[in-house]
Design a protein around this motif. Structure first.
Motif, PDB file in Angstrom:
ATOM      1  N   MET A   1     -24.277  18.343  22.439  1.00  0.00           N
ATOM      2  CA  MET A   1     -25.353  17.348  22.372  1.00  0.00           C
ATOM      3  C   MET A   1     -24.913  16.203  21.482  1.00  0.00           C
ATOM      4  N   ARG A   2     -24.952  15.015  21.956  1.00  0.00           N
ATOM      5  CA  ARG A   2     -24.538  13.859  21.169  1.00  0.00           C
ATOM      6  C   ARG A   2     -25.616  13.478  20.185  1.00  0.00           C
ATOM      7  N   ALA A   3     -25.189  12.920  19.068  1.00  0.00           N
ATOM      8  CA  ALA A   3     -26.156  12.337  18.151  1.00  0.00           C
ATOM      9  C   ALA A   3     -26.910  11.218  18.862  1.00  0.00           C
ATOM     10  N   THR A   4     -28.161  11.063  18.505  1.00  0.00           N
ATOM     11  CA  THR A   4     -29.014  10.106  19.189  1.00  0.00           C
ATOM     12  C   THR A   4     -28.487   8.685  19.033  1.00  0.00           C
ATOM     13  N   SER A   5     -28.306   7.975  20.138  1.00  0.00           N
ATOM     14  CA  SER A   5     -27.977   6.555  20.052  1.00  0.00           C
ATOM     15  C   SER A   5     -29.271   5.802  19.781  1.00  0.00           C
ATOM     16  N   PRO A 184     -11.094   4.934  23.477  1.00  0.00           N
ATOM     17  CA  PRO A 184     -10.790   5.117  24.906  1.00  0.00           C
ATOM     18  C   PRO A 184     -11.725   6.091  25.608  1.00  0.00           C
ATOM     19  N   ARG A 185     -12.188   7.118  24.915  1.00  0.00           N
ATOM     20  CA  ARG A 185     -13.071   8.095  25.570  1.00  0.00           C
ATOM     21  C   ARG A 185     -14.499   7.569  25.709  1.00  0.00           C
ATOM     22  N   ARG A 186     -14.805   6.484  25.011  1.00  0.00           N
ATOM     23  CA  ARG A 186     -16.131   5.892  25.140  1.00  0.00           C
ATOM     24  C   ARG A 186     -16.163   4.820  26.237  1.00  0.00           C
ATOM     25  N   TYR A 408     -21.016  18.609  17.956  1.00  0.00           N
ATOM     26  CA  TYR A 408     -19.739  18.213  18.559  1.00  0.00           C
ATOM     27  C   TYR A 408     -19.801  16.781  19.072  1.00  0.00           C
ATOM     28  N   ASP A 409     -18.833  15.981  18.656  1.00  0.00           N
ATOM     29  CA  ASP A 409     -18.722  14.596  19.105  1.00  0.00           C
ATOM     30  C   ASP A 409     -17.693  14.558  20.232  1.00  0.00           C
ATOM     31  N   PRO A 410     -18.115  14.367  21.485  1.00  0.00           N
ATOM     32  CA  PRO A 410     -17.164  14.410  22.593  1.00  0.00           C
ATOM     33  C   PRO A 410     -16.217  13.217  22.626  1.00  0.00           C
TER      34      PRO A 410
END
Length: 677
Positions: A1-5, A184-186, A408-410
């Protein structure tokens, strides 16, 4: 789950903005304009711009920029920023403004205008960051505060980011850099472009929540107020304890002469202290008890709060006490049930526990959800479910309720330190180095299926030589491939000994995971060898280089001032903590790597210093002055007891943990890597 943008932070001011409209109408303080791009020179003296790569010498891509007509209502120019990643890019590139030691304490928001270039393409999210020097650190080591900006479109938007959200910086003086970071992954496209304009610091008068906002527990506060305040509450908190020491110091002559008996005695005394200095009703250990040189209750400081690592290790303590014959199975089960009953009452967030709770009222006293502390609680529950069949289902339910994808930060492929529920936003930093106490949490997350195996190889074994702030330049830094994953190895060296560094060079970072995982057995060519070498360097550096008669440098209490300090052997860490006090928990951890030397060291601590009390060792001693920190910290006492159980009972706690199916899945991963080939 990503941190909330934070789309909610984007203040969209129409398709076109008026040049020079960066005006904080909410405040009489004029903006501090970092750059308006009307000319190369900034309106603020000393500000210059340039592009950069995260890892010099490795070509991740390039950035270039020009000042061009802004295509906004009143004309003027803006920065047209282009980027292109290489085909195999794995690290960041960016653009920055070098700042002249700016003081931003009067401001509360970053503001700028941005739009994506529809013709060139662009990612709809990027990162913005500020950097400043770290106190008492090499010049190249900078602290950063960053935030993700998402929802970027092909239309001009005015972005406002609260500085409080960039929680890596607390003191907003001495700013040296502002940057736009592209990853690059973003980015869905290998190349693209943005338009940027009017970058400024502003004051709105509405800074928003902060990491420093206190959590006031209403029930506890009302109770304290009703009886006359915090000082008046101390006797009643003392009355809730399960016990109290009968004497401040034990005569060293009372302790057994034979080493096994000495260790058994230390285990018994340490266990008595852990149970005594816990809340009798809730079964939670108090984080800190300060005796201030006396066992008189009215002179003691009772920290009636606890941390989730304390709870996780306390669960293991009960199993260890049973294995050591200090309690029977029935008492162990009763104690475990009481603590599990309490855990099931505590407030949680996304299935995870907050970092601190009041042991008297069970109210949370923190806004922070910590990755590494959550992992140690999970480790404790894993040990219990593999050693006490009657409680396995309850433990499994508590383990399952938290999904480690939350941390986890993807993009970075790393675990972030944690999450501030009140912001709401992630903490600034990731656990980017493999050799820290957090590695156990990564293994748990991978074994649980909440993080990919790739994450393990994303963590740094060493840093590039160009990072000249580190304590020494790494050697053997070559690309390796394990299980199909490519990563860069490397190591440090001291007097012919090779090792992968930790961050601070403390025994806590190096050996705490061994409390539950026998790395010497399961990872003999990597983590196990590293643990042995870190222990040897700790011992030899203290005795040979520092001239100490004892050794064991690790974060602990400071004898003067009732504070807590970070200590280590600088050459063992990339950053390297300073030398200072010696702590018995570090000596006890070494029982799992150098048992004979560790026992001799524990005996030296007893013989040389007034350090051994009714409940075993106090927390730390200054070997130069002999001054003792007469404190008991639940964390450090638990490390002592669990290390003793592993030493005296043939790795019993390690065996329970390694038997867990989650651990069984990752054991082949540990054995596959060779640090020094």
């Amino acid at each position: 789950m990503r941190a909330t943008s934070f789309h909610w932070l984007l203040l969209i001011s129409g398709l076109c903005g008026s040049k020079g409209a960066v005006i904080a109408a909410e405040s009489t303080l004029p903006p501090l304009l970092l750059h308006n791009f009307e000319r190369v020179a900034s309106p603020t003296p000393g500000v210059t711009m340039s592009s950069w790569s995260a890892e010099p010498g490795i070509r991740a891509g390039r950035m270039w920029y020009r000042l061009e007509p802004a295509q906004r209502l009143d004309g003027g120019r803006a920065l047209h920023l282009h980027y292109r990643f290489t085909a195999d890019a794995a690290s960041d590139i960016g653009w920055q403004l070098t700042l002249p030691n700016l003081d931003a304490t009067a401001y509360d928001h970053l503001e700028f205008w941005i739009r994506g270039d529809d013709r060139a393409g662009f990612a709809d999210a990027l990162k913005v960051e500020f950097k400043q020097p770290l106190p008492n650190a090499p010049p190249g080591l900078l602290r950063q505060g960053s935030a993700e900006v998402s929802g970027i479109t092909g239309d001009w938007q005015r972005i406002r980011v609260p500085l409080n959200l960039m929680n890596g910086i607390a003191d907003w003086r001495h700013l040296r850099q502002f940057g736009i970071v592209l990853q690059p992954r973003r980015s869905p496209a290998a190349s693209g472009a943005y338009w940027l304009d009017d970058i400024a610091l502003i004051r709105t008068g509405q800074p928003g929540p902060s990491t420093r906002d206190p959590v006031i527990p209403p029930i506890k506060t009302a109770w304290e107020n009703s009886i006359g305040g915090k000082a008046a509450a101390q006797p009643q908190i003392h009355a809730r304890l399960a016990g109290w020491p009968e004497r401040l110091l034990v005569n060293p002559a009372e302790l057994p002469a034979a080493d096994p008996a000495f260790l058994e005695r230390l285990a018994r005394d340490t266990w008595r202290g852990l149970t005594a200095l816990s809340d009798r009703d809730h079964g939670l250990p108090l984080d800190t008890v300060r005796f201030n040189g006396s066992i008189a209750p009215d002179r003691a400081g009772l920290g009636d709060y606890t941390n989730v690592t304390n709870i996780g290790l306390y669960l293991i303590d009960m199993v260890a006490a049973r294995e050591l014959g200090l309690i029977n199975t029935e008492e162990m089960q009763a104690r475990l049930k009481r603590t599990l009953d309490t855990l099931e009452q505590l407030e949680t967030y996304q299935g995870f526990f907050y970092n601190y709770y009041d042991t008297t009222t069970l109210e949370r006293t923190s806004n922070f959800i910590s990755f590494v502390d959550s992992a140690w609680l999970t480790a404790g529950l894993m040990v219990v479910r593999n050693s006490v069949a009657e409680l396995a289902e309850r433990c499994s339910r508590l383990i399952a309720q938290g999904d480690y994808r939350f941390f986890y930060d993807p993009v970075e492929r790393l675990m972030m330190h944690g999450y501030y529920v009140n912001l709401p936003y992630r903490s600034e930093y990731n656990y980017g180095m493999l050799y820290s106490e957090a590695r156990l949490g990564s293994l748990i997350a991978i074994g649980k299926g909440d993080a990919p195996e790739e994450h393990w190889f994303r963590m740094a074994r060493s840093f590039p030589a160009s990072f000249d702030w580190q304590s020494q330049s790494p050697k053997g830094r070559a690309v390796k491939t394990v299980n199909g994953y490519s990563f860069t190895g490397g190591y440090y060296a001291w007097k012919g000994l090779r090792y992968v560094p930790s961050w601070g060079g403390s025994l806590f970072e190096a050996l705490m995971p061994l409390l539950v995982l026998d790395e010497l057995h399961h990872a003999p060519a990597s983590l196990g060898r590293n643990a042995a070498v870190h222990t040897e360097v700790q011992r030899r550096f203290a005795l040979e280089h520092l001239g100490y008669p004892v050794w064991g440098l690790s974060p602990s209490s400071m004898p003067a001032g009732n504070r807590y300090g970070e200590y280590g052997v600088r050459i063992l860490g990339a950053r390297g903590y300073r030398a200072g006090v010696v702590t018995p928990h570090a000596a006890a951890l070494a029982l799992m790597t150098e048992p004979a030397a560790a026992v001799a060291n524990l005996r030296q601590l007893v013989q040389r210093y007034p350090l051994y009390g009714d409940f075993g060792f106090y927390d730390a001693v200054d070997p130069k002055t002999g001054q003792v920190a007469y404190n008991y910290l639940a964390l450090d006492q638990s490390m002592i007891l669990i290390a003793l159980a592993n030493r005296l009972r043939a790795g019993v706690i390690q065996g329970y943990f390694s038997a867990d199916p989650m651990v069984q899945r990752v054991l082949p991963l540990l054995g596959a890597e060779h640090f020094f080939d």
